[in-house]
Design an enzyme around this catalytic site. Structure first.
Site, short mmCIF file in Angstrom:
data_model
loop_
_atom_site.label_atom_id
_atom_site.label_comp_id
_atom_site.label_asym_id
_atom_site.label_seq_id
_atom_site.Cartn_x
_atom_site.Cartn_y
_atom_site.Cartn_z
N HIS A 228 0.82 -1.21 0.00
CA HIS A 228 0.00 0.00 0.00
C HIS A 228 0.85 1.26 0.00
O HIS A 228 0.47 2.27 -0.59
CB HIS A 228 -0.95 -0.02 1.20
N GLU B 69 -10.68 -10.87 -7.34
CA GLU B 69 -9.38 -10.98 -6.67
C GLU B 69 -9.23 -12.31 -5.94
O GLU B 69 -8.17 -12.63 -5.40
CB GLU B 69 -9.17 -9.81 -5.70
N ASP C 137 -4.12 -8.94 -5.16
CA ASP C 137 -4.54 -10.07 -4.34
C ASP C 137 -4.72 -11.34 -5.17
O ASP C 137 -4.42 -12.44 -4.70
CB ASP C 137 -5.84 -9.75 -3.60
N CYS D 138 -7.84 -3.05 -11.99
CA CYS D 138 -7.42 -1.96 -11.12
C CYS D 138 -6.22 -2.36 -10.26
O CYS D 138 -5.80 -1.60 -9.39
CB CYS D 138 -8.57 -1.49 -10.23
#
Length: 575
Positions: free
Chosen positions: A191, A433, A457, A504
């Protein structure tokens, strides 16, 4: 002497500045006896005054940057610092027991913390325990003469050095002053790396030892293009990287000429290039980089940047701002994805052996319907201000999707009955995901309006490899034929039902993956805004028919990720 360290290039750019260590200091001390209690009390008062001045400054900056409501959390801290009962107890401990200020502070505050934490039927008082902990640490740092790191207080050009950066740490970085950051751990999909690309600051992660090597104020060069860190560079190094930085800036100027163009391949096929964002402030970057849509709005930052659950009105204003800001361009909003490494101080989550496979995202939302409905109502109210698409994360089964959509439709009817205007043209989709959903994409495609593939993921779950674990990082393989086959299955399933598929995950902006994804027929590529123009430039040079041939060969002829990369290099050289 120049020292060079290699890490993972996580965000493009080159920077030179002095180091700012964002590491927790050692606050350990020994309990000692003192002869002069008055001097210890004076030390305590001095530390309290410094902590108060520091908090007042932090509060002012927080109010300017985040708003008055966000800054109010520091009012509670300031109240603790001026609490006569607490301060009086610490002073009495020093005088009565002839102990040093550090020891008296810790003993008294530990007692108060224990009392407040024990008030399980009073959440407000339990929160005060957290306030006392924070304030104690700040006062103790002044008693010991060490600095507590605070990224929001940086007011000069620096390169942040940290073991890791939490999403909230990264969100506080002011790009005016923070020229880059380097961490010990992490990968391109962590992140902190994703946020760095949103902030458009260079970043290198996974160096393993940067915090051991670098001291405060050391001069550092960060090459976010190659993943190189230079510590104590000489004049020749500085000159070389200044020239390299200028070349990169010149390249960005060329890419910028494409800002107002749509994205077409060499053979004239249009592909939508969208941006991933975390807050309404990111709209500037989307527009500056020519984003054709927002393919992912991570709403969890609304929750992470709030001292309590954000209200329906607060969420409505944020969603409205983004929808109005994008005009007639689509905005895909992902409902709250809390859990894993994204925690909320005001939401107690169970301790889990593997939180990434546990209670998170849609699983929390379905179990906490009132919290979820608040978000859904805010989204529905905002829907009339733009082109809204709603996306549910971490969907594993059709049952989860059906339940989430039913709650959405229920709130839509409730709002209409209340006389609130709601758009009748909201697409509802899911993130792909979880491998189970990718395999069952043909069934999902009959019920959803779109898919958006979250490769960060999807890859780690498919390869059973934690993307934050350096020991198994070699298994994080976006180009592995198994991953490409899953992606193809999802795209083909959506197209068969007349639906569309976007992506994404960070793979969407990966310059090696782009030709493959184009060949697989991906309809929308959503990435960090800073990657859009570079990707648009690449797509202009690629023929979609040739890329379809490339993708077919990668899936059917290649056995390993390395073979796929070699094939991509072969095809992109020919085109």
């Amino acid at each position: 002497m120049v020292e060079k360290l290699k890490g993972i290039a996580a965000s493009d750019g080159i920077a030179t500045a002095k180091a700012y260590l964002l590491v927790q200091p050692n606050l350990s001390f020994e309990k000692t006896s003192v002869e002069n209690s008055d001097s210890e009390i004076d030390r305590l008062k001095n530390a309290l005054n410094k902590a108060t001045q520091e908090l007042e400054l932090i509060r002012t900056k927080a109010a300017e940057a985040l708003g008055e409501e966000e800054a109010q959390v520091f009012d509670a801290h300031l109240m603790v610092l001026s609490d006569p009962e607490l301060i009086g107890s610490i002073e009495s401990n020093i005088s009565d027991n002839k102990v040093n200020a550090e020891s008296a502070l810790k003993e008294v505050t530990d007692m108060f913390i224990g009392i407040f934490e024990g008030m399980e039927d009073n959440p407000y008082m339990q929160e005060r325990a957290a306030d006392i902990k924070d304030v104690t640490k700040r006062v103790l740092s002044h008693l010991l003469g060490v600095r507590l790191p605070n990224p929001s207080m940086i007011d000069e050009e620096v390169i942040v050095i940290a073991h890791d950066l939490t999403p909230s740490d990264t969100a506080q970085l002011n790009r005016k002053y923070v020229k880059a950051f380097v961490t010990d751990i992490g990968g391109r999909t962590s992140h902190s790396a994703i946020m760095a690309r949103s902030l458009e600051i260079p970043a290198i992660v996974g160096t393993k030892s940067i915090t051991d090597l670098v001291k405060e104020n050391d001069i550092i060069i960060v090459d976010g293009l190659e993943g190189d860190v230079l510590v104590h560079p000489d004049e020749a190094d500085i000159s070389f990287y200044e020239e390299k930085a200028q070349q990169f800036e010149d390249q960005k100027v060329e890419w910028n000429k494409l800002k107002n163009e749509k994205t077409y391949t060499a053979d004239g096929k249009h592909i939508e290039l969208a941006a991933n964002i975390g807050t309404p402030k990111d709209l500037v970057g989307v527009k500056d980089n020519g984003g054709e849509a927002i393919g992912l709005y991570r709403t969890e930052f609304l929750y992470m940047d709030s001292p309590d659950f954000p209200t329906e009105d607060a969420q409505f204003e944020a969603y409205k701002t983004i929808l109005e800001g994008m005009g007639d361009k689509a905005v895909v909003v992902r409902t709250m994805d809390i859990g894993g490494d994204k925690e909320l101080p005001y939401l107690t989550l169970p301790h889990e052996m593997n939180p990434f496979l546990g209670y998170r995202a849609i699983r929390i939302c379905l179990a906490e319907p009132e919290m979820f409905k608040t978000q859904l109502r805010a989204l529905l109210r905002a829907s009339v201000f733009g082109k809204l698409r709603i996306m549910f994360p971490m969907i594993a089964t059709l049952g989860e999707f059906r339940k989430a959509k039913a709650m959405l439709l229920e709130e839509k009817e409730n709002l209409k009955n209340e006389g609130v205007a709601v758009s009748e043209d909201i697409e509802v989709g899911i993130m792909i995901e979880i491998p189970a959903a990718a395999v069952l994409a043909d069934k999902f495609a009959k019920e959803v309006d779109f898919f958006s593939i979250g490769t960060n993921d999807l890859i780690q779950y498919t390869m059973a490899a934690d993307r934050m674990n350096e020991r198994v990082s070699y298994l994080y393989q976006p180009y592995n034929p198994s991953i490409l086959r899953l992606i193809k299955n999802v795209i083909d399933a959506s197209h068969k039902e007349g639906k569309w598929t976007g992506m994404c995950g960070e793979m969407a902006g990966d310059q090696t993956a782009v030709p493959l994804l184009m060949g697989l027929g991906l309809d929308e590529f959503s990435m960090s805004a800073s990657s859009i123009l570079k990707t648009r430039s690449l797509m202009k040079r690629l023929d979609s028919n040739k890329m379809a041939e490339l993708a077919d060969r990668a899936i059917n002829d290649c056995d390993t990720a390395e073979e796929v990369v070699s094939l991509v290099e072969e095809y992109t050289k020919l085109n």
